[in-house]
Design a protein around this motif. Sequence first.
Motif, PDB file in Angstrom:
ATOM      1  N   PRO A  91      46.429  32.205  49.064  1.00  0.00           N
ATOM      2  CA  PRO A  91      47.419  30.909  47.696  1.00  0.00           C
ATOM      3  C   PRO A  91      48.465  31.559  48.043  1.00  0.00           C
ATOM      4  O   PRO A  91      50.057  31.483  48.199  1.00  0.00           O
ATOM      5  CB  PRO A  91      46.686  30.906  46.923  1.00  0.00           C
ATOM      6  CG  PRO A  91      45.287  30.538  46.808  1.00  0.00           C
ATOM      7  CD  PRO A  91      45.350  32.033  47.893  1.00  0.00           C
ATOM      8  N   THR A 119      48.581  36.855  42.871  1.00  0.00           N
ATOM      9  CA  THR A 119      47.738  36.524  42.231  1.00  0.00           C
ATOM     10  C   THR A 119      46.379  37.801  41.963  1.00  0.00           C
ATOM     11  O   THR A 119      45.614  38.330  42.819  1.00  0.00           O
ATOM     12  CB  THR A 119      47.806  34.913  43.093  1.00  0.00           C
ATOM     13  OG1 THR A 119      47.267  35.719  44.628  1.00  0.00           O
ATOM     14  CG2 THR A 119      48.078  34.211  42.787  1.00  0.00           C
ATOM     15  N   PRO A 120      46.205  36.930  40.700  1.00  0.00           N
ATOM     16  CA  PRO A 120      44.544  38.125  39.979  1.00  0.00           C
ATOM     17  C   PRO A 120      43.142  37.815  41.829  1.00  0.00           C
ATOM     18  O   PRO A 120      43.020  38.454  42.339  1.00  0.00           O
ATOM     19  CB  PRO A 120      44.216  37.894  39.370  1.00  0.00           C
ATOM     20  CG  PRO A 120      44.837  36.154  38.974  1.00  0.00           C
ATOM     21  CD  PRO A 120      45.634  36.563  40.008  1.00  0.00           C
ATOM     22  N   VAL A 121      43.297  37.048  41.873  1.00  0.00           N
ATOM     23  CA  VAL A 121      42.032  36.498  42.572  1.00  0.00           C
ATOM     24  C   VAL A 121      42.110  37.739  44.044  1.00  0.00           C
ATOM     25  O   VAL A 121      41.398  38.399  44.797  1.00  0.00           O
ATOM     26  CB  VAL A 121      41.608  35.300  43.107  1.00  0.00           C
ATOM     27  CG1 VAL A 121      40.093  35.334  43.770  1.00  0.00           C
ATOM     28  CG2 VAL A 121      40.871  34.882  41.512  1.00  0.00           C
ATOM     29  N   CYS A 122      43.316  37.089  45.196  1.00  0.00           N
ATOM     30  CA  CYS A 122      44.185  37.588  46.080  1.00  0.00           C
ATOM     31  C   CYS A 122      43.941  38.931  46.173  1.00  0.00           C
ATOM     32  O   CYS A 122      43.458  39.178  47.020  1.00  0.00           O
ATOM     33  CB  CYS A 122      45.104  36.717  46.640  1.00  0.00           C
ATOM     34  SG  CYS A 122      45.265  35.223  46.404  1.00  0.00           S
ATOM     35  N   ARG A 140      41.720  28.830  50.285  1.00  0.00           N
ATOM     36  CA  ARG A 140      41.433  30.436  51.302  1.00  0.00           C
ATOM     37  C   ARG A 140      40.616  29.696  52.675  1.00  0.00           C
ATOM     38  O   ARG A 140      39.308  29.453  52.393  1.00  0.00           O
ATOM     39  CB  ARG A 140      40.035  30.892  49.770  1.00  0.00           C
ATOM     40  CG  ARG A 140      41.298  31.333  48.891  1.00  0.00           C
ATOM     41  CD  ARG A 140      40.415  32.180  47.946  1.00  0.00           C
ATOM     42  NE  ARG A 140      40.831  32.281  46.497  1.00  0.00           N
ATOM     43  CZ  ARG A 140      41.676  32.697  46.693  1.00  0.00           C
ATOM     44  NH1 ARG A 140      42.316  34.014  47.481  1.00  0.00           N
ATOM     45  NH2 ARG A 140      42.691  33.047  44.809  1.00  0.00           N
ATOM     46  N   ALA A 176      41.550  27.273  45.219  1.00  0.00           N
ATOM     47  CA  ALA A 176      41.768  29.018  44.714  1.00  0.00           C
ATOM     48  C   ALA A 176      41.283  30.317  44.241  1.00  0.00           C
ATOM     49  O   ALA A 176      41.406  30.988  44.225  1.00  0.00           O
ATOM     50  CB  ALA A 176      42.810  28.478  44.460  1.00  0.00           C
ATOM     51  N   SER A 177      40.538  29.213  43.623  1.00  0.00           N
ATOM     52  CA  SER A 177      40.037  29.854  42.100  1.00  0.00           C
ATOM     53  C   SER A 177      38.775  29.920  42.445  1.00  0.00           C
ATOM     54  O   SER A 177      38.321  31.703  41.255  1.00  0.00           O
ATOM     55  CB  SER A 177      39.441  29.268  40.745  1.00  0.00           C
ATOM     56  OG  SER A 177      38.859  27.489  41.626  1.00  0.00           O
TER      57      SER A 177
HETATM   58  C1  BEZ Z   1      44.325  34.070  42.785  1.00  0.00           C
HETATM   59  O1  BEZ Z   1      44.259  33.849  43.545  1.00  0.00           O
HETATM   60  O2  BEZ Z   1      43.930  34.771  41.679  1.00  0.00           O
HETATM   61  C2  BEZ Z   1      44.506  32.223  42.245  1.00  0.00           C
HETATM   62  C3  BEZ Z   1      45.686  31.581  43.349  1.00  0.00           C
HETATM   63  C4  BEZ Z   1      45.659  30.478  42.626  1.00  0.00           C
HETATM   64  C5  BEZ Z   1      45.321  29.678  41.924  1.00  0.00           C
HETATM   65  C6  BEZ Z   1      43.611  30.096  40.982  1.00  0.00           C
HETATM   66  C7  BEZ Z   1      44.310  31.876  41.143  1.00  0.00           C
END
Ligand code: BEZ
Length: 210
Positions: free
Chosen positions: A39, A43-46, A123, A142-143
């Motif tokens: 996304p 960003t944290p998850v990415c 994603r 995304a989450s």
């Molecule tokens: C993430 O990459 O952390 C993220 C991006 C968009 C929405 C939620 C998490």
Amino acid sequence: MNTIRLGDEAPNFTAQSTVGEVNFHSWLGNSWGILFSHPADYTPVCTTELGTVAKYKTEFDKRNVKVVALSVDGLESHHGWINDINETQNTAVNFPIIADEDKKVSALYDMIHPNSDDKMTVRSVFVIAPDKKVKLIITYPASTGRNFDELLRVIDSLQLTAYKKVATPANWENGEDCVILPSVSNEEAEKLFPKGFVEVKPYLRLTPQV
Ligand code: BEZ
């Protein structure tokens, strides 16, 4: 919107990336490929995903797989974020990240899902075979961070089908019994699978992984 289906040729493109301009098909050469979008930068998850992919390089190399990431952020942002990924995930990003600021590649691969978010890519994952045919498409929200072990598992299965004429059953893991493709006759199976096979039903034949 461009719909891509399994078996289609992966659309070619030329784009700017963190390792310079990439012509997708030329860059892939004779390798398998993974094109995956995330996304946004920072960003944290990415951040955890890209760190994980960097750590899996030897696993991708073993399977002759090249990996390229994409987001709609620019090159300067990508380079700054790579420093953060390397620092926080204790790794060194070792694959290109496409800077798709004009959303050209995202549109080509239908990576923006406007009812989810019209500004960011979701994603998406595309696995591409050496003949440039699309072999796998997965879309995550995304989450949810992706499971790259699952991606390796599917690539192992795809390569077994491509090179050994077997499919893989439910929940299969590398090393477990495989399923002989329906297109292979019993006579051919005897030649192809020297360890033998078990005919549970005429349409369900199991053989040890070769
Ligand atoms: C993430 O990459 O952390 C993220 C991006 C968009 C929405 C939620 C998490």
